[in-house]
Write a protein that holds these residues in place. Structure first.
Motif, PDB file in Angstrom:
ATOM      1  N   PRO A 150       8.702   6.604 -37.575  1.00  0.00           N
ATOM      2  CA  PRO A 150       8.817   6.538 -36.346  1.00  0.00           C
ATOM      3  C   PRO A 150       7.734   6.160 -35.985  1.00  0.00           C
ATOM      4  O   PRO A 150       6.633   5.672 -35.132  1.00  0.00           O
ATOM      5  CB  PRO A 150       9.458   7.096 -35.418  1.00  0.00           C
ATOM      6  CG  PRO A 150       9.775   7.828 -36.982  1.00  0.00           C
ATOM      7  CD  PRO A 150       9.500   7.540 -37.961  1.00  0.00           C
ATOM      8  N   GLU A 151       6.130   6.793 -37.207  1.00  0.00           N
ATOM      9  CA  GLU A 151       5.205   6.756 -36.626  1.00  0.00           C
ATOM     10  C   GLU A 151       4.129   5.739 -36.862  1.00  0.00           C
ATOM     11  O   GLU A 151       3.617   4.719 -36.634  1.00  0.00           O
ATOM     12  CB  GLU A 151       4.223   7.826 -37.326  1.00  0.00           C
ATOM     13  CG  GLU A 151       2.659   8.155 -37.694  1.00  0.00           C
ATOM     14  CD  GLU A 151       1.514   9.221 -38.120  1.00  0.00           C
ATOM     15  OE1 GLU A 151       1.173   9.053 -37.947  1.00  0.00           O
ATOM     16  OE2 GLU A 151       2.870   9.474 -38.982  1.00  0.00           O
ATOM     17  N   LEU A 153       5.855   2.202 -36.765  1.00  0.00           N
ATOM     18  CA  LEU A 153       6.140   1.989 -35.922  1.00  0.00           C
ATOM     19  C   LEU A 153       5.270   1.181 -34.366  1.00  0.00           C
ATOM     20  O   LEU A 153       5.473   0.695 -33.746  1.00  0.00           O
ATOM     21  CB  LEU A 153       7.909   1.745 -35.315  1.00  0.00           C
ATOM     22  CG  LEU A 153       8.483   1.984 -36.515  1.00  0.00           C
ATOM     23  CD1 LEU A 153      10.140   2.503 -35.956  1.00  0.00           C
ATOM     24  CD2 LEU A 153       9.035  -0.201 -36.722  1.00  0.00           C
ATOM     25  N   ASP A 154       4.505   2.531 -34.406  1.00  0.00           N
ATOM     26  CA  ASP A 154       3.871   2.902 -33.546  1.00  0.00           C
ATOM     27  C   ASP A 154       2.550   2.075 -34.273  1.00  0.00           C
ATOM     28  O   ASP A 154       2.167   1.407 -32.974  1.00  0.00           O
ATOM     29  CB  ASP A 154       3.255   4.036 -32.890  1.00  0.00           C
ATOM     30  CG  ASP A 154       4.015   4.964 -32.361  1.00  0.00           C
ATOM     31  OD1 ASP A 154       4.600   4.217 -31.592  1.00  0.00           O
ATOM     32  OD2 ASP A 154       3.715   5.923 -31.851  1.00  0.00           O
ATOM     33  N   ARG A 235      11.791  -5.780 -33.615  1.00  0.00           N
ATOM     34  CA  ARG A 235      12.260  -4.775 -32.364  1.00  0.00           C
ATOM     35  C   ARG A 235      13.546  -4.315 -32.931  1.00  0.00           C
ATOM     36  O   ARG A 235      13.758  -2.912 -31.989  1.00  0.00           O
ATOM     37  CB  ARG A 235      12.805  -6.166 -31.525  1.00  0.00           C
ATOM     38  CG  ARG A 235      12.508  -5.740 -30.260  1.00  0.00           C
ATOM     39  CD  ARG A 235      12.774  -6.428 -29.316  1.00  0.00           C
ATOM     40  NE  ARG A 235      11.433  -7.954 -28.735  1.00  0.00           N
ATOM     41  CZ  ARG A 235      10.528  -7.206 -27.963  1.00  0.00           C
ATOM     42  NH1 ARG A 235      10.754  -6.194 -27.432  1.00  0.00           N
ATOM     43  NH2 ARG A 235       9.987  -7.898 -28.357  1.00  0.00           N
ATOM     44  N   MET A 238      12.797  -0.405 -33.344  1.00  0.00           N
ATOM     45  CA  MET A 238      11.192  -0.440 -32.526  1.00  0.00           C
ATOM     46  C   MET A 238      12.108   0.686 -30.953  1.00  0.00           C
ATOM     47  O   MET A 238      13.128   0.017 -30.622  1.00  0.00           O
ATOM     48  CB  MET A 238      10.461  -1.313 -31.860  1.00  0.00           C
ATOM     49  CG  MET A 238       9.835  -2.093 -32.683  1.00  0.00           C
ATOM     50  SD  MET A 238       8.741  -2.877 -32.799  1.00  0.00           S
ATOM     51  CE  MET A 238       7.386  -2.814 -33.875  1.00  0.00           C
ATOM     52  N   ASN A 239      11.567   1.948 -30.501  1.00  0.00           N
ATOM     53  CA  ASN A 239      12.180   1.646 -28.956  1.00  0.00           C
ATOM     54  C   ASN A 239      11.301   1.864 -27.872  1.00  0.00           C
ATOM     55  O   ASN A 239      10.111   0.685 -28.685  1.00  0.00           O
ATOM     56  CB  ASN A 239      12.246   3.503 -29.004  1.00  0.00           C
ATOM     57  CG  ASN A 239      11.283   4.606 -29.799  1.00  0.00           C
ATOM     58  OD1 ASN A 239       9.860   3.888 -29.427  1.00  0.00           O
ATOM     59  ND2 ASN A 239      11.647   5.601 -30.234  1.00  0.00           N
ATOM     60  N   ARG A 241       8.286   3.625 -26.793  1.00  0.00           N
ATOM     61  CA  ARG A 241       7.347   3.856 -26.855  1.00  0.00           C
ATOM     62  C   ARG A 241       6.476   3.072 -27.534  1.00  0.00           C
ATOM     63  O   ARG A 241       5.539   2.912 -28.496  1.00  0.00           O
ATOM     64  CB  ARG A 241       7.324   5.410 -27.487  1.00  0.00           C
ATOM     65  CG  ARG A 241       6.375   5.962 -28.499  1.00  0.00           C
ATOM     66  CD  ARG A 241       6.328   7.293 -29.373  1.00  0.00           C
ATOM     67  NE  ARG A 241       4.968   7.376 -30.369  1.00  0.00           N
ATOM     68  CZ  ARG A 241       4.517   8.518 -30.091  1.00  0.00           C
ATOM     69  NH1 ARG A 241       4.887   9.612 -29.395  1.00  0.00           N
ATOM     70  NH2 ARG A 241       3.346   8.948 -31.043  1.00  0.00           N
ATOM     71  N   ASN A 242       7.342   2.531 -29.350  1.00  0.00           N
ATOM     72  CA  ASN A 242       6.943   1.689 -29.979  1.00  0.00           C
ATOM     73  C   ASN A 242       6.813   0.370 -29.844  1.00  0.00           C
ATOM     74  O   ASN A 242       4.954  -0.130 -29.630  1.00  0.00           O
ATOM     75  CB  ASN A 242       8.025   1.625 -31.010  1.00  0.00           C
ATOM     76  CG  ASN A 242       8.262   2.868 -31.814  1.00  0.00           C
ATOM     77  OD1 ASN A 242       9.219   2.694 -32.531  1.00  0.00           O
ATOM     78  ND2 ASN A 242       7.659   3.497 -32.037  1.00  0.00           N
ATOM     79  N   ASN A 245       3.179   1.156 -27.356  1.00  0.00           N
ATOM     80  CA  ASN A 245       1.975   1.006 -28.060  1.00  0.00           C
ATOM     81  C   ASN A 245       1.707  -0.261 -29.412  1.00  0.00           C
ATOM     82  O   ASN A 245       0.237  -0.538 -29.591  1.00  0.00           O
ATOM     83  CB  ASN A 245       1.995   2.092 -29.894  1.00  0.00           C
ATOM     84  CG  ASN A 245       1.849   2.988 -28.793  1.00  0.00           C
ATOM     85  OD1 ASN A 245       1.320   3.898 -27.757  1.00  0.00           O
ATOM     86  ND2 ASN A 245       2.881   4.646 -29.092  1.00  0.00           N
ATOM     87  N   GLN A 246       2.855  -0.806 -29.269  1.00  0.00           N
ATOM     88  CA  GLN A 246       2.243  -2.113 -30.053  1.00  0.00           C
ATOM     89  C   GLN A 246       1.599  -3.579 -28.858  1.00  0.00           C
ATOM     90  O   GLN A 246       0.991  -4.542 -29.503  1.00  0.00           O
ATOM     91  CB  GLN A 246       3.971  -2.768 -30.468  1.00  0.00           C
ATOM     92  CG  GLN A 246       4.184  -2.210 -31.574  1.00  0.00           C
ATOM     93  CD  GLN A 246       3.147  -2.648 -32.972  1.00  0.00           C
ATOM     94  OE1 GLN A 246       2.523  -3.446 -32.864  1.00  0.00           O
ATOM     95  NE2 GLN A 246       3.522  -1.852 -33.695  1.00  0.00           N
ATOM     96  N   TYR A 269       2.535   7.550 -24.807  1.00  0.00           N
ATOM     97  CA  TYR A 269       3.218   6.736 -25.236  1.00  0.00           C
ATOM     98  C   TYR A 269       2.524   7.926 -26.655  1.00  0.00           C
ATOM     99  O   TYR A 269       2.934   7.142 -27.722  1.00  0.00           O
ATOM    100  CB  TYR A 269       3.311   5.857 -25.091  1.00  0.00           C
ATOM    101  CG  TYR A 269       4.485   5.880 -24.321  1.00  0.00           C
ATOM    102  CD1 TYR A 269       5.784   5.042 -24.614  1.00  0.00           C
ATOM    103  CD2 TYR A 269       3.640   5.269 -23.266  1.00  0.00           C
ATOM    104  CE1 TYR A 269       6.648   4.516 -23.913  1.00  0.00           C
ATOM    105  CE2 TYR A 269       4.712   4.617 -21.838  1.00  0.00           C
ATOM    106  CZ  TYR A 269       6.054   4.355 -21.490  1.00  0.00           C
ATOM    107  OH  TYR A 269       6.548   4.364 -20.917  1.00  0.00           O
TER     108      TYR A 269
END
Length: 306
Positions: A150-151, A153-154, A235, A238-239, A241-242, A245-246, A269
């Protein structure tokens, strides 16, 4: 003995270091020297010349053709750094692989540090690293951290090089040759998604040289398209948040300012420190320009000729 208990073995696993090079016959010699200076006793260096138009291939053969630790390859048609890396990885004799760019360098303890900390519970091992501006070095990510999907993906919070099992790299198809940028980010994200979190060591043992005038992919105009391609590729992982941040990272690539309202909305986010720093960058643009000039040329450079 379990496979992950490598650090306690009496023998040293072979590490294959891959290095693509193109038209840098002089600069690449620093990178090669830094690999040969490693205190880890069992490694090979695979150098792939991506059809250079200068004297790179001649220099490689003259300087290193008889070195038993170096293997030389040449792509007869320029195919890019990812194809060069993949060629070397497939040819590697070691169970472990890691890379170096031809304008960067290893510090002498790099391979031994990564190997001593290797554990198969991690998909790969990377380290903190230095950005060398010519007169000043800045350390990035100076804290040890287990980086989970998860991190990652941010934002890309690993590094451009990592130590990994060759079999895992091959199972994931190696570096994506269709991406014009973000190839390392894409590779390590796929590794983490497939094999679990990565370990980032706090000791910086890799130097990224950004002070020279030769082109780096970080300044390529293709980066925006490549970033969109990267997000579309991943994609499904990714949620909200991700994706947000992208989108923030894309804004930084375009150097678009943020309003205070946008900053406050975006901070929910995460990546708060990065976003505040970016917001202030546009509010204090003159100070940022001064800082970059000092980093590149030192204090004396402020008073030199333009």
């Amino acid at each position: 003995m379990a496979e992950h208990q490598i650090a306690g073995r009496d023998t040293y696993p072979l590490i294959s270091v891959y290095m693509p090079t193109f038209n840098r016959s002089q600069m690449m010699q620093r990178a090669v020297a830094s690999v040969l200076a490693q205190d880890y006793p069992n490694f090979e260096l695979l150098i792939v010349d991506d059809c250079s138009s200068d004297d790179t291939w001649e220099v490689l053969n003259r300087l290193y053709g008889e070195n038993s630790r170096i293997r030389l390859f040449r792509q007869e048609k320029g195919q890019g750094a990812c194809a060069a890396r993949n060629l070397a990885i497939k040819a590697a004799a070691g169970d472990f692989v890691t890379g170096i760019d031809d304008d960067d360098e290893f510090l002498p303890h790099r391979l031994s540090d990564m190997m001593a900390n290797y554990d198969d519970q991690y998909s790969c091992i990377c380290t903190s690293y230095f950005w060398d501006y010519g007169s000043v070095r800045k350390q990035l990510y100076p804290e040890q951290k287990i980086v989970r999907l998860p991190e990652l993906l941010d934002a890309h919070c690993l590094s451009n090089q990592a130590l990994v099992r060759k079999s895992r790299m091959l199972a994931q198809g190696g570096f994506d040759e269709q991406l014009a940028a973000f190839q390392d980010y894409d590779m390590w994200l796929r590794m983490v998604a497939a094999y679990g979190p990565a370990l980032r060591l706090s000791d910086a043992s890799y130097v990224v040289h950004v002070g020279h005038e030769l082109g780096r992919i970080t300044t390529s105009p293709k980066r925006l398209n490549a970033q969109a391609q990267f997000v579309e590729k991943h994609r499904g992982l990714m949620n909200e948040r991700n994706l947000h941040n992208q989108a923030f990272y894309r804004r930084t690539m375009q150097n678009l300012p943020m309003s205070l309202g946008e900053l406050l909305s975006s901070c929910r986010y995460g990546l708060v420190e990065s976003k505040v720093r970016y917001y202030l960058k546009h509010r204090l643009a003159w100070a940022i320009r001064l800082r970059k000039q000092i980093l590149n040329k030192g204090i004396k450079g402020l008073f030199g000729h333009k």
